[in-house]
Design a protein around this motif. Structure first.
Motif, PDB file in Angstrom:
ATOM      1  N   ARG A   2     -34.713  21.603  29.149  1.00 37.69           N
ATOM      2  CA  ARG A   2     -35.910  22.450  29.187  1.00 37.69           C
ATOM      3  C   ARG A   2     -36.117  23.140  27.842  1.00 37.69           C
ATOM      4  O   ARG A   2     -37.253  23.271  27.375  1.00 37.69           O
ATOM      5  N   ALA A   3     -35.008  23.594  27.232  1.00 40.62           N
ATOM      6  CA  ALA A   3     -35.094  24.274  25.939  1.00 40.62           C
ATOM      7  C   ALA A   3     -35.598  23.325  24.857  1.00 40.62           C
ATOM      8  O   ALA A   3     -36.406  23.718  24.000  1.00 40.62           O
ATOM      9  N   LEU A   4     -35.144  22.069  24.880  1.00 37.84           N
ATOM     10  CA  LEU A   4     -35.589  21.093  23.885  1.00 37.84           C
ATOM     11  C   LEU A   4     -37.073  20.782  24.044  1.00 37.84           C
ATOM     12  O   LEU A   4     -37.805  20.656  23.050  1.00 37.84           O
ATOM     13  N   THR A   5     -37.517  20.657  25.282  1.00 37.00           N
ATOM     14  CA  THR A   5     -38.938  20.409  25.535  1.00 37.00           C
ATOM     15  C   THR A   5     -39.784  21.575  25.033  1.00 37.00           C
ATOM     16  O   THR A   5     -40.829  21.381  24.391  1.00 37.00           O
ATOM     17  N   PHE A   6     -39.308  22.793  25.308  1.00 36.73           N
ATOM     18  CA  PHE A   6     -40.024  23.984  24.861  1.00 36.73           C
ATOM     19  C   PHE A   6     -40.005  24.093  23.336  1.00 36.73           C
ATOM     20  O   PHE A   6     -40.985  24.522  22.727  1.00 36.73           O
ATOM     21  N   SER A   7     -38.902  23.690  22.717  1.00 36.02           N
ATOM     22  CA  SER A   7     -38.805  23.768  21.252  1.00 36.02           C
ATOM     23  C   SER A   7     -39.790  22.823  20.580  1.00 36.02           C
ATOM     24  O   SER A   7     -40.334  23.131  19.519  1.00 36.02           O
ATOM     25  N   ARG A   8     -40.040  21.662  21.202  1.00 38.85           N
ATOM     26  CA  ARG A   8     -41.026  20.732  20.645  1.00 38.85           C
ATOM     27  C   ARG A   8     -42.418  21.358  20.628  1.00 38.85           C
ATOM     28  O   ARG A   8     -43.188  21.161  19.684  1.00 38.85           O
ATOM     29  N   ARG A   9     -42.719  22.093  21.671  1.00 37.03           N
ATOM     30  CA  ARG A   9     -44.013  22.796  21.700  1.00 37.03           C
ATOM     31  C   ARG A   9     -44.080  23.820  20.578  1.00 37.03           C
ATOM     32  O   ARG A   9     -45.110  23.964  19.896  1.00 37.03           O
ATOM     33  N   ASN A  10     -42.984  24.526  20.345  1.00 38.57           N
ATOM     34  CA  ASN A  10     -42.971  25.569  19.318  1.00 38.57           C
ATOM     35  C   ASN A  10     -43.031  24.988  17.913  1.00 38.57           C
ATOM     36  O   ASN A  10     -43.588  25.617  17.000  1.00 38.57           O
ATOM     37  N   ILE A  11     -42.470  23.794  17.718  1.00 36.73           N
ATOM     38  CA  ILE A  11     -42.596  23.122  16.425  1.00 36.73           C
ATOM     39  C   ILE A  11     -44.073  22.854  16.123  1.00 36.73           C
ATOM     40  O   ILE A  11     -44.547  23.074  15.004  1.00 36.73           O
ATOM     41  N   LYS A  12     -44.796  22.404  17.135  1.00 36.15           N
ATOM     42  CA  LYS A  12     -46.223  22.135  16.955  1.00 36.15           C
ATOM     43  C   LYS A  12     -46.975  23.420  16.618  1.00 36.15           C
ATOM     44  O   LYS A  12     -47.886  23.419  15.780  1.00 36.15           O
ATOM     45  N   GLU A  13     -46.595  24.536  17.261  1.00 39.90           N
ATOM     46  CA  GLU A  13     -47.253  25.814  16.984  1.00 39.90           C
ATOM     47  C   GLU A  13     -46.987  26.271  15.555  1.00 39.90           C
ATOM     48  O   GLU A  13     -47.874  26.793  14.875  1.00 39.90           O
ATOM     49  N   ILE A  14     -45.751  26.058  15.082  1.00 42.79           N
ATOM     50  CA  ILE A  14     -45.403  26.446  13.712  1.00 42.79           C
ATOM     51  C   ILE A  14     -46.182  25.597  12.713  1.00 42.79           C
ATOM     52  O   ILE A  14     -46.687  26.101  11.696  1.00 42.79           O
ATOM     53  N   LEU A  15     -46.310  24.304  12.996  1.00 43.90           N
ATOM     54  CA  LEU A  15     -47.015  23.403  12.086  1.00 43.90           C
ATOM     55  C   LEU A  15     -48.518  23.663  12.070  1.00 43.90           C
ATOM     56  O   LEU A  15     -49.217  23.229  11.149  1.00 43.90           O
ATOM     57  N   ARG A  16     -49.017  24.368  13.081  1.00 40.15           N
ATOM     58  CA  ARG A  16     -50.443  24.692  13.105  1.00 40.15           C
ATOM     59  C   ARG A  16     -50.797  25.784  12.098  1.00 40.15           C
ATOM     60  O   ARG A  16     -51.978  26.055  11.870  1.00 40.15           O
ATOM     61  N   ASP A  17     -49.783  26.409  11.536  1.00 37.66           N
ATOM     62  CA  ASP A  17     -50.015  27.454  10.529  1.00 37.66           C
ATOM     63  C   ASP A  17     -49.325  27.038   9.233  1.00 37.66           C
ATOM     64  O   ASP A  17     -48.333  27.640   8.818  1.00 37.66           O
ATOM     65  N   PRO A  18     -49.830  25.978   8.583  1.00 38.34           N
ATOM     66  CA  PRO A  18     -49.159  25.465   7.381  1.00 38.34           C
ATOM     67  C   PRO A  18     -49.136  26.456   6.226  1.00 38.34           C
ATOM     68  O   PRO A  18     -48.244  26.414   5.381  1.00 38.34           O
ATOM     69  N   LEU A  19     -50.117  27.372   6.189  1.00 35.30           N
ATOM     70  CA  LEU A  19     -50.171  28.342   5.101  1.00 35.30           C
ATOM     71  C   LEU A  19     -48.938  29.241   5.102  1.00 35.30           C
ATOM     72  O   LEU A  19     -48.359  29.529   4.047  1.00 35.30           O
ATOM     73  N   SER A  20     -48.514  29.674   6.295  1.00 35.27           N
ATOM     74  CA  SER A  20     -47.321  30.507   6.398  1.00 35.27           C
ATOM     75  C   SER A  20     -46.074  29.740   5.988  1.00 35.27           C
ATOM     76  O   SER A  20     -45.178  30.278   5.325  1.00 35.27           O
TER      77      SER A  20
END
Length: 243
Positions: A2-20
């Protein structure tokens, strides 16, 4: 799982803010370059801001921005209905914390690899000891990630800026990022040695110098601080889940 699945979602969220991401990776490189050339043009400064001393400090300082990225992500999720829906799932507080933390460990290692690579251009000599720096950098990443989890759990997006700014400034001035702490004596040095920021920088420096006995002491202190902050964050996060 479950943690790995959730982490994949968070990777996508981080990549949505490339400027940061670009700022977090690029800012330490810019500072390293600025101080390096500054030291070349001021008498008596090359020893203080040598690339061998400057690179490890700047790399760990760059990791402090992980607390900002993660704090904003968690706080944003808290203030929307996203986490409210997930709280009804079988996920535990540990699943949430691991899911948020794992992507940032990867970001921290990539960020450090970029900074180290650029330091080679400025004269830093690569060696096989760099491979062992992965452990020191991962431990330092966990420290700042724990602060990010804590700030995101406690504060709103508007309020967490002040907390994370304090963490970044403490990391800058109490870690030996800008200077060799061995030049300082008295209470200030003792305070720095008790805090994890200096220990995180010293762990990387000691790894590069081959002083693995000091590395173990530094890493132990950093990991104890990280575990304590994660424990507090987990307790508070679990409490919010129940509420």
């Amino acid at each position: 799982m479950r943690a790995l699945t959730f982490s994949r979602r968070n990777i996508k969220e981080i990549l949505r803010d490339p400027l940061s991401l670009i700022f977090g990776i690029g800012f330490p490189v810019v500072l390293m370059t600025a101080f390096f050339f500054l030291s070349k043009n001021i008498d008596g400064m090359p020893g203080i801001f040598s690339i061998e001393t400057l690179a490890p400090g700047m790399i760990v300082f760059g990791l402090s921005f992980l607390s900002i990225f993660l704090g904003i992500l968690i706080s944003s999720d808290r203030e929307t209905a996203f986490l409210s829906r997930l709280f009804a799932s079988p996920m535990t507080a540990a699943d949430f914390l691991c899911g948020y933390s794992l992507p940032c460990v990867a970001v921290g290692i990539i960020q450090s690899a970029v900074s180290f690579s650029f330091s080679f251009v400025l004269g830093f000599k690569p060696s096989a000891k760099l491979l062992f720096c992965v452990f020191s950098i991962a431990a330092a990443s966990l420290l700042y990630i724990s602060f990010g989890v804590l700030s995101g759990t406690l504060f709103s997006q508007k309020a967490l800026g002040a907390f994370n700014t304090i963490i970044v400034n403490l990391s800058a001035w109490l870690s030996g990022t800008w200077f060799d702490l061995s030049m300082v004596k008295g209470p200030f040095r003792k305070i720095c040695e008790l805090l994890p920021f200096y220990r995180a920088v010293d762990a990387v420096k000691s790894t590069l110098s081959g002083d693995f006995k000091t590395v173990l002491t530094d890493l132990a202190i950093v990991l104890v601080y990280s575990a304590a902050i994660f424990a507090v964050s987990g307790f508070l996060f679990k409490k919010k889940m129940k509420n």
